[in-house]
Design a protein around this motif. Structure first.
Motif, PDB file in Angstrom:
ATOM      1  N   ARG A 123      10.102   2.034   2.652  1.00  0.00           N
ATOM      2  CA  ARG A 123       9.479   1.765   1.350  1.00  0.00           C
ATOM      3  C   ARG A 123      10.543   0.567   1.077  1.00  0.00           C
ATOM      4  N   GLN A 124      11.556   0.650   1.270  1.00  0.00           N
ATOM      5  CA  GLN A 124      12.689  -0.257   0.819  1.00  0.00           C
ATOM      6  C   GLN A 124      12.373  -1.474   1.730  1.00  0.00           C
ATOM      7  N   SER A 125      11.935  -1.546   2.907  1.00  0.00           N
ATOM      8  CA  SER A 125      11.466  -2.650   3.881  1.00  0.00           C
ATOM      9  C   SER A 125      10.281  -3.166   3.165  1.00  0.00           C
ATOM     10  N   ASP A 126       9.440  -2.564   2.823  1.00  0.00           N
ATOM     11  CA  ASP A 126       7.950  -3.271   2.333  1.00  0.00           C
ATOM     12  C   ASP A 126       8.354  -4.097   1.146  1.00  0.00           C
ATOM     13  N   ILE A 127       9.396  -3.380   0.276  1.00  0.00           N
ATOM     14  CA  ILE A 127       9.634  -4.092  -1.097  1.00  0.00           C
ATOM     15  C   ILE A 127      10.351  -5.400  -0.715  1.00  0.00           C
ATOM     16  N   ALA A 128      11.221  -5.549   0.172  1.00  0.00           N
ATOM     17  CA  ALA A 128      12.097  -6.423   0.667  1.00  0.00           C
ATOM     18  C   ALA A 128      11.035  -7.579   0.933  1.00  0.00           C
ATOM     19  N   ILE A 129      10.218  -7.167   1.788  1.00  0.00           N
ATOM     20  CA  ILE A 129       9.138  -8.179   2.656  1.00  0.00           C
ATOM     21  C   ILE A 129       8.460  -8.889   1.575  1.00  0.00           C
ATOM     22  N   ALA A 130       7.783  -8.238   0.752  1.00  0.00           N
ATOM     23  CA  ALA A 130       6.807  -8.228  -0.307  1.00  0.00           C
ATOM     24  C   ALA A 130       7.532  -9.312  -1.434  1.00  0.00           C
ATOM     25  N   LEU A 131       8.838  -9.179  -1.649  1.00  0.00           N
ATOM     26  CA  LEU A 131       9.435  -9.954  -2.841  1.00  0.00           C
ATOM     27  C   LEU A 131       9.743 -11.177  -1.959  1.00  0.00           C
ATOM     28  N   SER A 132       9.810 -11.267  -0.774  1.00  0.00           N
ATOM     29  CA  SER A 132      10.140 -12.730  -0.073  1.00  0.00           C
ATOM     30  C   SER A 132       9.026 -13.519   0.166  1.00  0.00           C
ATOM     31  N   CYS A 133       7.892 -12.967  -0.192  1.00  0.00           N
ATOM     32  CA  CYS A 133       6.525 -13.898   0.011  1.00  0.00           C
ATOM     33  C   CYS A 133       6.431 -14.820  -1.071  1.00  0.00           C
ATOM     34  N   GLY A 134       7.526 -14.879  -2.017  1.00  0.00           N
ATOM     35  CA  GLY A 134       7.024 -15.931  -3.010  1.00  0.00           C
ATOM     36  C   GLY A 134       5.909 -15.816  -3.873  1.00  0.00           C
ATOM     37  N   ALA A 135       5.401 -14.493  -4.045  1.00  0.00           N
ATOM     38  CA  ALA A 135       3.900 -14.573  -4.497  1.00  0.00           C
ATOM     39  C   ALA A 135       4.195 -14.315  -6.217  1.00  0.00           C
ATOM     40  N   LYS A 136       3.499 -14.646  -7.042  1.00  0.00           N
ATOM     41  CA  LYS A 136       3.430 -14.638  -8.396  1.00  0.00           C
ATOM     42  C   LYS A 136       3.063 -13.173  -8.893  1.00  0.00           C
ATOM     43  N   TYR A 137       2.173 -12.593  -8.138  1.00  0.00           N
ATOM     44  CA  TYR A 137       1.822 -11.086  -8.367  1.00  0.00           C
ATOM     45  C   TYR A 137       2.299 -10.121  -7.368  1.00  0.00           C
ATOM     46  N   LEU A 138       2.892  -9.127  -7.924  1.00  0.00           N
ATOM     47  CA  LEU A 138       3.140  -7.992  -6.894  1.00  0.00           C
ATOM     48  C   LEU A 138       2.524  -6.638  -7.271  1.00  0.00           C
ATOM     49  N   PHE A 139       1.605  -6.178  -6.455  1.00  0.00           N
ATOM     50  CA  PHE A 139       1.002  -4.979  -6.788  1.00  0.00           C
ATOM     51  C   PHE A 139       1.379  -3.959  -5.725  1.00  0.00           C
ATOM     52  N   CYS A 140       1.944  -2.852  -6.287  1.00  0.00           N
ATOM     53  CA  CYS A 140       2.781  -1.900  -5.272  1.00  0.00           C
ATOM     54  C   CYS A 140       2.336  -0.420  -5.892  1.00  0.00           C
ATOM     55  N   ASP A 141       1.784   0.220  -4.884  1.00  0.00           N
ATOM     56  CA  ASP A 141       1.170   1.458  -4.992  1.00  0.00           C
ATOM     57  C   ASP A 141       2.211   2.675  -4.654  1.00  0.00           C
ATOM     58  N   GLU A 142       2.484   3.487  -5.542  1.00  0.00           N
ATOM     59  CA  GLU A 142       3.589   4.314  -5.329  1.00  0.00           C
ATOM     60  C   GLU A 142       4.917   3.867  -5.101  1.00  0.00           C
ATOM     61  N   SER A 177       0.930  -1.218  -0.024  1.00  0.00           N
ATOM     62  CA  SER A 177       0.080  -0.125  -0.081  1.00  0.00           C
ATOM     63  C   SER A 177       0.694   1.402   0.136  1.00  0.00           C
ATOM     64  N   ASP A 178       0.296   2.297  -0.453  1.00  0.00           N
ATOM     65  CA  ASP A 178       1.085   3.585  -0.366  1.00  0.00           C
ATOM     66  C   ASP A 178       1.001   4.329   1.178  1.00  0.00           C
ATOM     67  N   ASP A 179       0.267   3.494   2.094  1.00  0.00           N
ATOM     68  CA  ASP A 179       0.147   4.130   3.461  1.00  0.00           C
ATOM     69  C   ASP A 179       0.172   2.741   4.192  1.00  0.00           C
ATOM     70  N   GLN A 180       1.294   2.209   4.371  1.00  0.00           N
ATOM     71  CA  GLN A 180       1.435   0.929   5.042  1.00  0.00           C
ATOM     72  C   GLN A 180       1.254   1.314   6.562  1.00  0.00           C
ATOM     73  N   TYR A 181       0.544   0.314   7.166  1.00  0.00           N
ATOM     74  CA  TYR A 181       0.547   0.459   8.561  1.00  0.00           C
ATOM     75  C   TYR A 181       1.440  -0.226   9.426  1.00  0.00           C
ATOM     76  N   TYR A 182       2.229   0.102  10.588  1.00  0.00           N
ATOM     77  CA  TYR A 182       3.272  -0.603  11.355  1.00  0.00           C
ATOM     78  C   TYR A 182       2.984  -0.502  12.676  1.00  0.00           C
ATOM     79  N   GLN A 183       2.765  -1.585  13.347  1.00  0.00           N
ATOM     80  CA  GLN A 183       2.481  -1.655  14.811  1.00  0.00           C
ATOM     81  C   GLN A 183       3.602  -0.765  15.715  1.00  0.00           C
ATOM     82  N   PRO A 184       3.312  -0.342  16.784  1.00  0.00           N
ATOM     83  CA  PRO A 184       4.203   0.292  17.526  1.00  0.00           C
ATOM     84  C   PRO A 184       5.385  -0.695  17.840  1.00  0.00           C
TER      85      PRO A 184
END
Length: 306
Positions: free
Chosen positions: A135-154, A81-88
């Motif tokens: 944003r770098q962290s988001d990309i690293a985690i997403a690409l580690s999921c082994g998903a066939k499809y990556l949807f990335c906003d901004e 998402s373009d506005d990822q949520y992170y727990q404290p």
């Protein structure tokens, strides 16, 4: 493959029709750029494709199956998402561990490799990261999921020029090595131009263009020419130019159509009016120029949508 037919989404709370009868096909093993003005409906489209929102009408199928409330298909998708949520207090490593517990295909080794490549400290709290580092962290985690499809906003939001280049290389590797399909939105059209195989342009919730990048580049060109004699009597408007600017003896205009046909018409006009062309050149347009002219042609560019 992603197939979208007659897709519409209406937000009753705001009274906004965010997507209006979208239809497109996205081939596998490709990188697609989703572009549009602010509020065009890009984020809404990505959220429907990811199964977060449910469309009001139309169909969305990934590998021939519906997406919404289909966990089997959602397992093939990673969404940023373009506005990822992170727990404290959440660290990057803890976030990756949560994803690993939910996804069988998650690779911690891939996560550590990408984190090292970005130079990120996985034990550091995400709240202490800059916008670009998150944003770098988001990309690293997403690409580690082994998903066939990556949807990335901004996709490139907050990234410095060096990191943007690295990210583009990583995404190309992901598509090439793992056969992934990447659909990403960005306001940075220069980055999209270098990276994408295909472009999807939407505005005010409507599809303006969905085509291969090479076809888009070849369909609209900038022509520069110099006539030997006065050209004011030559009806260049018969070429239906999108813009025409005269600078000294140089005439520059943009026209849509086959280059050979446009060139033939230009020389025929010169000959028909007893003139000659001293200089002629056809130049490709930037994605930003194509974006502007396509929106002007569609008559949609002035609107704003959620």
């Amino acid at each position: 493959m992603i197939e979208v037919k007659g897709l519409s989404k209406f937000f009753s709370e705001s009274g906004v029709l965010s997507l209006d009868n979208i239809a497109m096909t996205i081939p596998d093993n490709s990188i697609i750029g989703l572009i549009g003005t602010n509020g065009a409906g890009k984020s809404t489209l990505l959220r429907i494709l990811a199964g977060i929102y449910k469309q009001d009408s139309g169909t969305v199928a990934i590998d021939g199956c519906r997406v919404y409330e289909n966990n089997k298909i959602k397992a093939k998708i990673a969404y940023i998402s373009d506005d990822q949520y992170y727990q404290p207090g959440m660290t990057m490593k803890k976030m990756a561990s949560i994803h690993a517990s939910l996804r069988n295909g998650f690779s911690m080794q891939r996560f550590f490799d990408l984190s090292a490549r970005y130079g990120l400290d996985v034990n550091r709290r995400l709240s202490g990261f800059s916008k670009g580092m998150r944003r770098q962290s988001d990309i690293a985690i997403a690409l580690s999921c082994g998903a066939k499809y990556l949807f990335c906003d901004e996709t490139f939001d907050g990234l410095d020029p060096i990191t943007r280049e690295m990210t583009k290389k990583i995404l190309i590797e992901e598509m090439t090595n793992n056969g992934s399909t990447i659909l990403m939105s960005s306001h940075n059209l220069r980055e999209m131009e270098d990276l994408c195989d295909r472009i999807v342009l939407i505005d005010r919730g409507r599809l303006v263009l969905s085509a291969d990048m090479e076809d888009v580049r070849g369909a609209m060109l900038k022509y520069q020419l110099v006539f030997e004699n006065d050209w004011s009597n030559i009806p260049l408007d018969s070429l239906m130019p999108k813009s025409l600017v005269e600078s000294g003896r140089m005439i520059t205009f943009i026209a849509e159509g086959e280059q050979e046909e446009i060139e033939r018409k230009i020389y025929a006009l010169a000959k028909g009016y007893d003139n000659k062309i001293a200089y002629f050149e056809a130049l490709p347009l930037s994605l930003e120029e194509i974006f502007i002219h396509k929106l002007r042609d569609s008559g949609l560019g002035s609107g704003v949508v959620l």
